[in-house]
Design a protein around this motif. Structure first.
Motif, PDB file in Angstrom:
ATOM      1  N   ARG A   1       0.850  -1.133   0.056  1.00  0.00           N
ATOM      2  CA  ARG A   1      -0.125  -0.113   0.176  1.00  0.00           C
ATOM      3  C   ARG A   1       1.008   1.273   0.053  1.00  0.00           C
ATOM      4  O   ARG A   1       0.514   2.364  -0.632  1.00  0.00           O
ATOM      5  N   VAL A   2       2.034   1.153   0.859  1.00  0.00           N
ATOM      6  CA  VAL A   2       2.882   2.350   0.567  1.00  0.00           C
ATOM      7  C   VAL A   2       3.414   2.583  -0.812  1.00  0.00           C
ATOM      8  O   VAL A   2       3.300   3.626  -1.171  1.00  0.00           O
ATOM      9  N   PHE A   3       3.868   1.725  -1.330  1.00  0.00           N
ATOM     10  CA  PHE A   3       4.396   1.520  -2.828  1.00  0.00           C
ATOM     11  C   PHE A   3       3.184   2.128  -3.807  1.00  0.00           C
ATOM     12  O   PHE A   3       3.507   2.960  -4.658  1.00  0.00           O
ATOM     13  N   GLU A   4       2.219   1.656  -3.394  1.00  0.00           N
ATOM     14  CA  GLU A   4       0.968   2.218  -4.229  1.00  0.00           C
ATOM     15  C   GLU A   4       0.691   3.821  -4.046  1.00  0.00           C
ATOM     16  O   GLU A   4       0.506   4.482  -5.002  1.00  0.00           O
ATOM     17  N   VAL A   5       0.559   4.302  -3.033  1.00  0.00           N
ATOM     18  CA  VAL A   5       0.693   5.691  -2.798  1.00  0.00           C
ATOM     19  C   VAL A   5       1.810   6.186  -3.266  1.00  0.00           C
ATOM     20  O   VAL A   5       1.637   7.588  -3.822  1.00  0.00           O
ATOM     21  N   LEU A   6       2.778   5.729  -3.170  1.00  0.00           N
ATOM     22  CA  LEU A   6       3.916   6.501  -3.893  1.00  0.00           C
ATOM     23  C   LEU A   6       3.952   6.605  -5.424  1.00  0.00           C
ATOM     24  O   LEU A   6       4.103   7.545  -5.975  1.00  0.00           O
ATOM     25  N   ASP A   7       3.645   5.428  -5.724  1.00  0.00           N
ATOM     26  CA  ASP A   7       3.088   5.496  -7.369  1.00  0.00           C
ATOM     27  C   ASP A   7       2.091   6.489  -7.863  1.00  0.00           C
ATOM     28  O   ASP A   7       2.484   7.415  -8.742  1.00  0.00           O
ATOM     29  N   LEU A   8       1.221   6.604  -7.115  1.00  0.00           N
ATOM     30  CA  LEU A   8       0.211   7.518  -7.111  1.00  0.00           C
ATOM     31  C   LEU A   8       0.669   9.222  -7.299  1.00  0.00           C
ATOM     32  O   LEU A   8       0.282   9.962  -7.762  1.00  0.00           O
ATOM     33  N   THR A   9       1.387   9.233  -6.297  1.00  0.00           N
ATOM     34  CA  THR A   9       2.087  10.530  -5.835  1.00  0.00           C
ATOM     35  C   THR A   9       2.951  11.038  -6.853  1.00  0.00           C
ATOM     36  O   THR A   9       2.767  12.166  -7.409  1.00  0.00           O
ATOM     37  N   ILE A  10       3.831  10.212  -7.315  1.00  0.00           N
ATOM     38  CA  ILE A  10       4.723  10.677  -8.539  1.00  0.00           C
ATOM     39  C   ILE A  10       3.896  10.715  -9.833  1.00  0.00           C
ATOM     40  O   ILE A  10       4.153  11.907 -10.785  1.00  0.00           O
ATOM     41  N   ILE A  11       2.960   9.915 -10.143  1.00  0.00           N
ATOM     42  CA  ILE A  11       2.066   9.986 -11.056  1.00  0.00           C
ATOM     43  C   ILE A  11       1.219  11.291 -11.279  1.00  0.00           C
ATOM     44  O   ILE A  11       1.207  12.102 -12.358  1.00  0.00           O
TER      45      ILE A  11
END
Length: 237
Positions: free
Chosen positions: A150-160
């Motif tokens: 879930r942390v990686f998922e939010v990170l992906d969305l943040t940079i996206i």
């Protein structure tokens, strides 16, 4: 599951569900855009509130809720695009980049549409910070592998959001990204058998570009962030 055996077998873990609910209500209602206090000060106040195992449970819950809500939002947006245009969009939680590369202009960044009481630059940033700072205790109260995803998922969305969603990169946005990266590294270190890094992280780690970071209240550039370099530094453990 190892984390569940640890949780059930540990006599040191004494959790109070009622206190967790009270903390969660307090964090949701006292902080956010309605507060006159600047976001960084709110983040620090929340992290101080969530400084024990009950607080870690609350923090883990907020990170997971943010990721789940963002995923549900994108699924709803994809469904709406299909209804209006007949165009099918695939929403994969492990890698949102293909979706945004294909349909970015048709999508709304979901982290600014989280449920009430969850702002990405306040509650989510604070929750991520707590998870990272207490990563060695994470296996006592939650599934660290699931939370890492879930942390990686939010990170992906943040940079996206920066790349495709026209999200302004200010100091609050950069703080969220930086804490997501450092927390992911701290959780990876705390896991005995860490999983393979997800595709969007591996893609971003191959880059070496610095992004301008702006003042939240004005147009001035006040610094920079190099996500790829930060990920290589924190995640190659």
């Amino acid at each position: 599951m190892r984390w569940l055996r640890q949780l059930l077998g540990s006599k040191r873990v004494q959790l109070d569900p009622e206190r967790q609910q009270a903390l969660l209500r307090d964090v949701r209602h006292r902080y956010g855009t309605g507060s006159p206090v600047h976001f960084p000060e709110q983040v620090e106040a929340i992290t101080r509130m969530l400084d024990d195992d009950d607080g870690l449970v609350v923090a883990a819950h907020m990170v997971s809720e943010a990721a789940d809500a963002a995923h549900a939002d994108l699924q709803a947006q994809a469904h709406d695009v299909h209804r209006r245009t007949g165009r099918r969009l695939l929403v994969h939680r492990r890698n949102y980049r293909p979706l945004w590369k294909e349909a970015g202009p048709a999508l709304r960044w979901p982290l600014f549409a989280l449920p009430r009481g969850l702002h990405p630059y306040v509650q989510v940033t604070a929750a991520v910070s707590v998870v990272g700072s207490r990563a060695p205790r994470l296996g006592q109260v939650a599934d660290p592998n699931l939370l890492l995803a879930r942390v990686f998922e939010v990170l992906d969305l943040t940079i996206i959001g920066w790349e495709y969603g026209q999200v302004r990169v200010d100091t609050d946005a950069a703080a969220l990204a930086d804490r997501l990266i450092s927390t992911a590294g701290q959780v990876l270190t705390a896991i005995d058998d860490p999983p393979r890094l997800p595709p969007p992280v591996r893609e971003m780690m191959r880059r070496n570009n610095t992004i301008d970071v702006h003042d939240p209240t004005g147009p001035h550039v006040v610094g920079g962030i190099n996500p790829g370099a930060r990920m290589r530094e924190s995640l190659l453990v």
